[in-house]
Write an enzyme that holds these catalytic residues in place. Structure first.
Site, PDB file in Angstrom:
ATOM      1  N   PHE A 170      64.952  66.605  24.011  1.00 25.32           N
ATOM      2  CA  PHE A 170      64.026  67.594  24.738  1.00 25.32           C
ATOM      3  C   PHE A 170      64.855  68.159  26.114  1.00 25.32           C
ATOM      4  CE2 PHE A 170      60.373  69.268  26.779  1.00 25.32           C
ATOM      5  CZ  PHE A 170      59.680  70.054  25.635  1.00 25.32           C
ATOM      6  N   THR A 204      53.554  60.781  14.315  1.00 26.31           N
ATOM      7  CA  THR A 204      52.745  61.768  15.116  1.00 26.31           C
ATOM      8  C   THR A 204      53.436  62.934  15.128  1.00 26.31           C
ATOM      9  OG1 THR A 204      53.846  61.139  17.170  1.00 26.31           O
ATOM     10  CG2 THR A 204      52.218  59.713  16.590  1.00 26.31           C
ATOM     11  N   HIS A 234      54.714  64.512  17.329  1.00 30.96           N
ATOM     12  CA  HIS A 234      55.828  64.345  18.600  1.00 30.96           C
ATOM     13  C   HIS A 234      57.253  65.001  17.992  1.00 30.96           C
ATOM     14  CE1 HIS A 234      59.229  62.500  20.881  1.00 30.96           C
ATOM     15  NE2 HIS A 234      58.298  62.899  22.003  1.00 30.96           N
TER      16      HIS A 234
END
Length: 155
Positions: free
Chosen positions: A61, A88, A90
């Site tokens: 990221f 998830t 994410h």
């Protein structure tokens, strides 16, 4: 195999790579896979006789902000990271943010960025693309070539 049909390497461009400034920005997650990606980028750089400067960021990221800061100082950037799907959302957020961020930096600055971010469903897929012994592909090597060949094309 997704590497089928890949472009030829940098060998025919060796006389034009002199003086190129190339940064390799790599995430720190998934150390074994990242080591393979970095080794691939280093090998491509050595074959092209290009000296690189390496930077490490915590995760995938963070690659876009690092690329944005480095773009004014380098002719090309190679971004390396690994995101493995979990249970998830994410995965989706990190992959989307990193991809869109790197594209935005490249288009805004005009600095080619080799996209060496593995976005895989599992660790086995990532290992197969990491350029390690037994891997089917070497995405670190390919990302380096993509960034440099794009810069040479645009000169």
């Amino acid at each position: 195999m997704s590497g089928h049909g890949a472009p030829q390497g940098l060998a025919e461009h060796l006389t034009t790579t002199a003086g190129l400034r190339v940064a390799v920005v790599a995430a720190q997650w998934h150390e074994r896979i990242m080591n393979g990606l970095l080794d691939g980028a280093r090998r491509a750089a050595a074959e092209a006789e290009i000296e690189i400067t390496e930077f490490r960021v915590p995760g995938t990221f963070e690659l876009p902000v690092a690329a944005a800061r480095l773009a004014p100082r380098f002719d090309a950037i190679v971004a390396l990271g690994v995101v493995i799907r979990g249970g998830t959302p994410h995965f989706d957020y990190v992959c989307s943010g990193a991809t869109h961020g790197l594209v935005e930096v490249s288009v805004r600055t005009g600095t080619p960025i080799g996209f060496g971010v593995l976005t895989c469903d599992n660790e086995e897929q990532a290992l197969d693309r990491a350029g390690l012994d037994g891997s089917g592909e070497d995405k670190g090597y390919e990302a380096f070539q993509a960034a440099v060949l794009t810069e040479l094309t645009l000169r």
